[in-house]
Design a protein around this motif. Sequence first.
Motif, PDB file in Angstrom:
ATOM      1  N   GLY A  56       3.012  10.586  -1.155  1.00 36.09           N
ATOM      2  CA  GLY A  56       1.742  10.214  -0.529  1.00 36.09           C
ATOM      3  C   GLY A  56       0.601  10.196  -1.528  1.00 36.09           C
ATOM      4  O   GLY A  56      -0.261   9.308  -1.493  1.00 36.09           O
ATOM      5  N   ILE A  57       0.599  11.165  -2.453  1.00 35.08           N
ATOM      6  CA  ILE A  57      -0.441  11.194  -3.487  1.00 35.08           C
ATOM      7  C   ILE A  57      -0.255  10.012  -4.441  1.00 35.08           C
ATOM      8  O   ILE A  57      -1.216   9.317  -4.793  1.00 35.08           O
ATOM      9  CB  ILE A  57      -0.402  12.530  -4.246  1.00 35.08           C
ATOM     10  CG1 ILE A  57      -0.836  13.679  -3.316  1.00 35.08           C
ATOM     11  CG2 ILE A  57      -1.313  12.482  -5.478  1.00 35.08           C
ATOM     12  CD1 ILE A  57      -0.640  15.058  -3.921  1.00 35.08           C
ATOM     13  N   THR A  74       9.796   6.215  -6.468  1.00 34.56           N
ATOM     14  CA  THR A  74       9.603   5.535  -5.189  1.00 34.56           C
ATOM     15  C   THR A  74       8.174   5.018  -5.055  1.00 34.56           C
ATOM     16  O   THR A  74       7.935   3.958  -4.474  1.00 34.56           O
ATOM     17  CB  THR A  74       9.929   6.470  -4.014  1.00 34.56           C
ATOM     18  OG1 THR A  74       9.117   7.658  -4.102  1.00 34.56           O
ATOM     19  CG2 THR A  74      11.396   6.852  -4.011  1.00 34.56           C
ATOM     20  N   GLY A  75       7.217   5.756  -5.626  1.00 33.34           N
ATOM     21  CA  GLY A  75       5.818   5.338  -5.549  1.00 33.34           C
ATOM     22  C   GLY A  75       5.549   4.051  -6.295  1.00 33.34           C
ATOM     23  O   GLY A  75       4.908   3.131  -5.770  1.00 33.34           O
ATOM     24  N   THR A  92       4.443  -1.810  -6.363  1.00 33.69           N
ATOM     25  CA  THR A  92       4.737  -3.124  -6.942  1.00 33.69           C
ATOM     26  C   THR A  92       4.991  -4.150  -5.840  1.00 33.69           C
ATOM     27  O   THR A  92       4.459  -5.273  -5.867  1.00 33.69           O
ATOM     28  CB  THR A  92       5.957  -3.037  -7.872  1.00 33.69           C
ATOM     29  OG1 THR A  92       5.675  -2.106  -8.931  1.00 33.69           O
ATOM     30  CG2 THR A  92       6.282  -4.391  -8.474  1.00 33.69           C
ATOM     31  N   ALA A  93       5.793  -3.760  -4.836  1.00 36.01           N
ATOM     32  CA  ALA A  93       6.078  -4.676  -3.725  1.00 36.01           C
ATOM     33  C   ALA A  93       4.810  -5.025  -2.952  1.00 36.01           C
ATOM     34  O   ALA A  93       4.567  -6.192  -2.610  1.00 36.01           O
ATOM     35  CB  ALA A  93       7.109  -4.039  -2.791  1.00 36.01           C
ATOM     36  N   LEU A  94       3.964  -4.037  -2.689  1.00 33.76           N
ATOM     37  CA  LEU A  94       2.732  -4.283  -1.937  1.00 33.76           C
ATOM     38  C   LEU A  94       1.756  -5.152  -2.721  1.00 33.76           C
ATOM     39  O   LEU A  94       1.103  -6.040  -2.157  1.00 33.76           O
ATOM     40  CB  LEU A  94       2.068  -2.952  -1.577  1.00 33.76           C
ATOM     41  CG  LEU A  94       2.786  -2.086  -0.544  1.00 33.76           C
ATOM     42  CD1 LEU A  94       2.090  -0.736  -0.411  1.00 33.76           C
ATOM     43  CD2 LEU A  94       2.852  -2.787   0.816  1.00 33.76           C
ATOM     44  N   ALA A  95       1.645  -4.929  -4.030  1.00 33.97           N
ATOM     45  CA  ALA A  95       0.693  -5.690  -4.849  1.00 33.97           C
ATOM     46  C   ALA A  95       1.009  -7.181  -4.811  1.00 33.97           C
ATOM     47  O   ALA A  95       0.128  -8.019  -4.573  1.00 33.97           O
ATOM     48  CB  ALA A  95       0.721  -5.177  -6.292  1.00 33.97           C
ATOM     49  N   PHE A  96       2.270  -7.535  -5.037  1.00 29.36           N
ATOM     50  CA  PHE A  96       2.623  -8.955  -5.043  1.00 29.36           C
ATOM     51  C   PHE A  96       2.542  -9.550  -3.648  1.00 29.36           C
ATOM     52  O   PHE A  96       2.128 -10.702  -3.472  1.00 29.36           O
ATOM     53  CB  PHE A  96       4.010  -9.151  -5.639  1.00 29.36           C
ATOM     54  CG  PHE A  96       4.023  -9.037  -7.141  1.00 29.36           C
ATOM     55  CD1 PHE A  96       3.540 -10.075  -7.933  1.00 29.36           C
ATOM     56  CD2 PHE A  96       4.477  -7.892  -7.764  1.00 29.36           C
ATOM     57  CE1 PHE A  96       3.533  -9.982  -9.315  1.00 29.36           C
ATOM     58  CE2 PHE A  96       4.470  -7.777  -9.149  1.00 29.36           C
ATOM     59  CZ  PHE A  96       4.002  -8.823  -9.925  1.00 29.36           C
ATOM     60  N   GLY A  97       2.907  -8.776  -2.627  1.00 30.80           N
ATOM     61  CA  GLY A  97       2.825  -9.281  -1.262  1.00 30.80           C
ATOM     62  C   GLY A  97       1.403  -9.596  -0.849  1.00 30.80           C
ATOM     63  O   GLY A  97       1.112 -10.694  -0.329  1.00 30.80           O
TER      64      GLY A  97
END
Length: 457
Positions: free
Chosen positions: A19-20, A233-234, A239-244
């Motif tokens: 979470g952090i 995992t962070g 990375t997935a969220l940034a490109f999405g």
Amino acid sequence: MSGTDVKLHKGLNAFHLWGIAVGLVISGEYFGWSYGWAQAGTLGFLVTTLAVALMYVTFIFSFTELTTAIPQAGGPFAYALRAFGDAGGAVAGFATLVEFVFAPPAIALAIGAYLNVQYPSLDPKHAALGAYLVFMALNIIGVQIAATFELVVTILAVGELLIFMNVVAPAFSVSNFTAGGWAGQDTFGPAAIGGIFAAIPFAIWFFLAIEGVAMAAEEAKDPKRTIPVAYITGVLTLTALAFGVMLFAGGAGDWRVLSNLNDPLPQAMKRVVGDSSGWLHMLVWLGLFGLVASFHGIIMGYGRQIFALARAGFLPHVFARLHPRFQTPHLATLAGGAVGIAAIYSDNLVSIAGQSLTASIVTMAVFGALTMYIVSMAALFRLRRTEPNLARPYRAPLYPYAPAFALILATVCFLALVVYNPLIFIFFFIIMALAVAASLIARQSGEDKLADGSASL
């Protein structure tokens, strides 16, 4: 009791640390990055972001070795101090401090911008001030409460980004994203290449501060096991969220309208669902969770960095004091907040390069981050040579190639930043030079007093 005897409470598990890790960064998905479109266009910025994402993946996989081998609140400061002595520790420590003290004002201003969408009469700067007061207080109350709050708002923020992508997906068009997508309209021409390098700080903003988990290592349960899980995992989540987010926002309409805004996601969604849609209001309110997660987490980080520097004698020892009830570095938290609040209300001082206040603050924070990345990777190589028997529960994969790649790319990014932001670099250099010199003098003075005291005994 010596400064090194001051200990933080251990109470964070792997889920807290994830979470952090994500929460520290996730505001970068909500704002700041779209300024990169103004520099490079959508396609040029995509190239920049691909390179920066690869740098961060290799950096985090390498940096985790240091964090698990030396799990101290100082993070990069502690690693560089062990590898290079006082001077190296001071450079890494204050570079990290620049990153973590200058990032929150940019996020606080974005919080104000998001609230201004709902309440046009609310001054974003006053809202930013209110955010500082609330979240400094929450950080002081206790690390486990603060980390649990961080985890909750991070989960909500990730969920909101997924909702955003789903809502704007019907309007997505490749032709929208690629329209005028190279700076200068010339694919890989001089203007396009220049734009790719100029956009570096805004691609880094997608990932900036993930390394702050290292500053919670001293408060982690079983850090040798939980920190690698949180980091790996962070960085993959981010990375997935940034490109999405970048692809869906850019393909939902005219991306040029979003390239100089502090609230690109609400504005992108507004074009798809209209001004009065419940989806838009939900994005504004839940979007605040992403900004709050990073803001709150970075306050936690700078408090620990100031605490660690003070405990080691590089800052006045008063900042190493812990709250008698909550066992948190309360004075360090308040000191970093005072600097951030001053930055919010110092438009003319911070916007020295003709950029917007937010863009200038982002660039300043990135200078600090890249300096710390370079010193940290250099420390990894040095400690492998000088302390081969140091316990390393996690070892960097693809050593020495992965950390070397991260080191080289971080250096290239730093030099590009200097070329495209010379005035901000001068400002950064002056701050660093004064801070490092003063801290080394204070450190030496403290050691001389200890030596004199020992001699008199």
